[in-house]
Design an enzyme around this catalytic site. Structure first.
Site, PDB file in Angstrom:
ATOM      1  N   ASP A 136       0.863  -1.188   0.000  1.00 21.90           N
ATOM      2  CA  ASP A 136       0.000   0.000   0.000  1.00 21.90           C
ATOM      3  C   ASP A 136       0.897   1.235   0.000  1.00 21.90           C
ATOM      4  O   ASP A 136       1.495   1.582   1.021  1.00 21.90           O
ATOM      5  CB  ASP A 136      -0.903   0.006   1.233  1.00 21.90           C
ATOM      6  CG  ASP A 136      -1.972  -1.082   1.191  1.00 21.90           C
ATOM      7  OD1 ASP A 136      -1.750  -2.101   0.514  1.00 21.90           O
ATOM      8  OD2 ASP A 136      -3.015  -0.913   1.851  1.00 21.90           O
ATOM      9  N   LYS A 199      -7.036   3.367  -3.255  1.00 25.85           N
ATOM     10  CA  LYS A 199      -7.432   3.316  -1.846  1.00 25.85           C
ATOM     11  C   LYS A 199      -7.658   4.740  -1.342  1.00 25.85           C
ATOM     12  O   LYS A 199      -6.908   5.652  -1.681  1.00 25.85           O
ATOM     13  CB  LYS A 199      -6.325   2.628  -1.037  1.00 25.85           C
ATOM     14  CG  LYS A 199      -6.524   2.575   0.460  1.00 25.85           C
ATOM     15  CD  LYS A 199      -5.370   1.823   1.108  1.00 25.85           C
ATOM     16  CE  LYS A 199      -5.390   1.922   2.623  1.00 25.85           C
ATOM     17  NZ  LYS A 199      -4.231   1.219   3.240  1.00 25.85           N
ATOM     18  N   LYS A 235     -10.345   0.157  -2.402  1.00 24.79           N
ATOM     19  CA  LYS A 235     -10.231  -0.079  -0.963  1.00 24.79           C
ATOM     20  C   LYS A 235     -10.530   1.200  -0.190  1.00 24.79           C
ATOM     21  O   LYS A 235      -9.736   2.127  -0.197  1.00 24.79           O
ATOM     22  CB  LYS A 235      -8.821  -0.572  -0.618  1.00 24.79           C
ATOM     23  CG  LYS A 235      -8.591  -0.800   0.884  1.00 24.79           C
ATOM     24  CD  LYS A 235      -7.189  -1.310   1.162  1.00 24.79           C
ATOM     25  CE  LYS A 235      -6.896  -1.397   2.654  1.00 24.79           C
ATOM     26  NZ  LYS A 235      -5.520  -1.904   2.929  1.00 24.79           N
TER      27      LYS A 235
END
Length: 299
Positions: A136, A199, A235
């Site tokens: 991430d 995300k 996400k």
């Protein structure tokens, strides 16, 4: 590219009012939510023991009596991943060996992303070298705020190359991007540069995942698919704590992108407290009684 704020807000206001799921159907949706959770610990007091306990919870997210009551004894129920800092990746990999649960790691100067680029890339390579399956990354918000889209593309592209075979989720830190139009553009550029997921947040910003931001990003994913044929995941992270939150986001994914995006390969929640509330709600569905929250600890 521009986004109509009032129209976006009107759309998300209908999500939890026009669609509801109850009883056994709610339990089924919550089981699916569990499978889409990136069970996360990103705290300064993380220890190997804490990470190992979190991994044990990821392997067995529901108590055995609840699993039996749901008739899922023969079903492999686990969370979507465990997300930790790079220093804890090796511990998580060992704790999850044989489970099929991937290990995710934040990197690139999380959460601000204001370390030198060579250090950000080195952090990616370190986490991958320790066994991380997913990375991430955080983008440089300054590129978005100044409209330097080429710089953002080049940055994300370098990070994508450093990830190698690991899946890469691009964290936009949407609470710091000021406008939904910026959120849409940052999502598009990140996907163009090779992000496997976009995300919302690090969870450390003043404003994290919201439904208007999520709708904007989900529609960018849909538009990118329409234009390129390339599939990208989504996400939301930060502030998603209740079963009501989880169901609202699942409804969003189903209505905007379809059932394929209700699976962990294309949808994740970044959360920790959420799992405890889901377990508590499932127990209520089965028994008619709410248990104390301390019966559903994470780590």
């Amino acid at each position: 590219m521009s986004v109509n704020l009032s129209a976006t807000e009107r759309r998300v206001a209908t999500l939890a009012t026009r669609r509801t799921v109850k009883k056994a159907w709610q339990a089924a949706w919550l089981v699916r939510a569990i499978e889409c959770i990136d069970l996360t610990t990103l705290a300064g007091d993380d220890t190997p023991g804490k990470v190992e306990r979190l991994c044990a919870k990821a392997r067995n997210p529901l108590r055995a009596d609840l699993v039996k009551a749901l008739g899922l004894e023969d079903y492999r129920l686990a969370t979507g991943a465990v997300c930790v800092y790079p220093m804890m990746v090796a511990t998580a990999v060992r704790a999850l060996e044989g489970s099929g649960v991937p290990v995710a790691s934040v990197a690139t100067g999380f959460p601000a992303g204001l370390t030198p680029m060579k250090d950000r890339l080195a952090e990616i390579r370190y986490a991958v070298g320790q066994g991380a399956d997913e990375i991430d990354i955080v983008i440089s918000r300054r590129h978005v705020l100044t409209g330097n889209w080429t710089a953002l593309y080049d940055e994300v592209r370098e990070m994508r190359e450093a990830c190698g075979e690991a899946h890469m989720k691009a964290i936009l830190a949407t609470g710091e991007l000021k406008t939904l139009s910026n959120v849409y553009k940052a999502s598009m550029v990140s996907m163009m540069a090779g992000a496997d997921f976009v995300k919302t947040s690090t969870g450390m910003e003043a404003v994290n995942a919201t439904l208007p931001v999520s709708l904007t990003m989900v529609r960018s994913v849909r538009d990118y698919l329409d234009v390129t044929g390339q599939v990208c995941g989504f996400k939301p992270a930060g502030g998603i704590r209740t079963t009501k939150d989880a169901i609202s986001w699942l409804i969003l994914m189903k209505e905007e992108l379809g059932p394929d995006w209700l699976k962990p390969d294309l949808f994740r929640f970044g959360a920790s407290a959420l799992l405890g509330d889901i377990e508590r709600q499932i127990e209520h569905n089965l028994t008619g009684r709410y248990s104390s929250a301390d019966r559903h600890g994470m780590a």
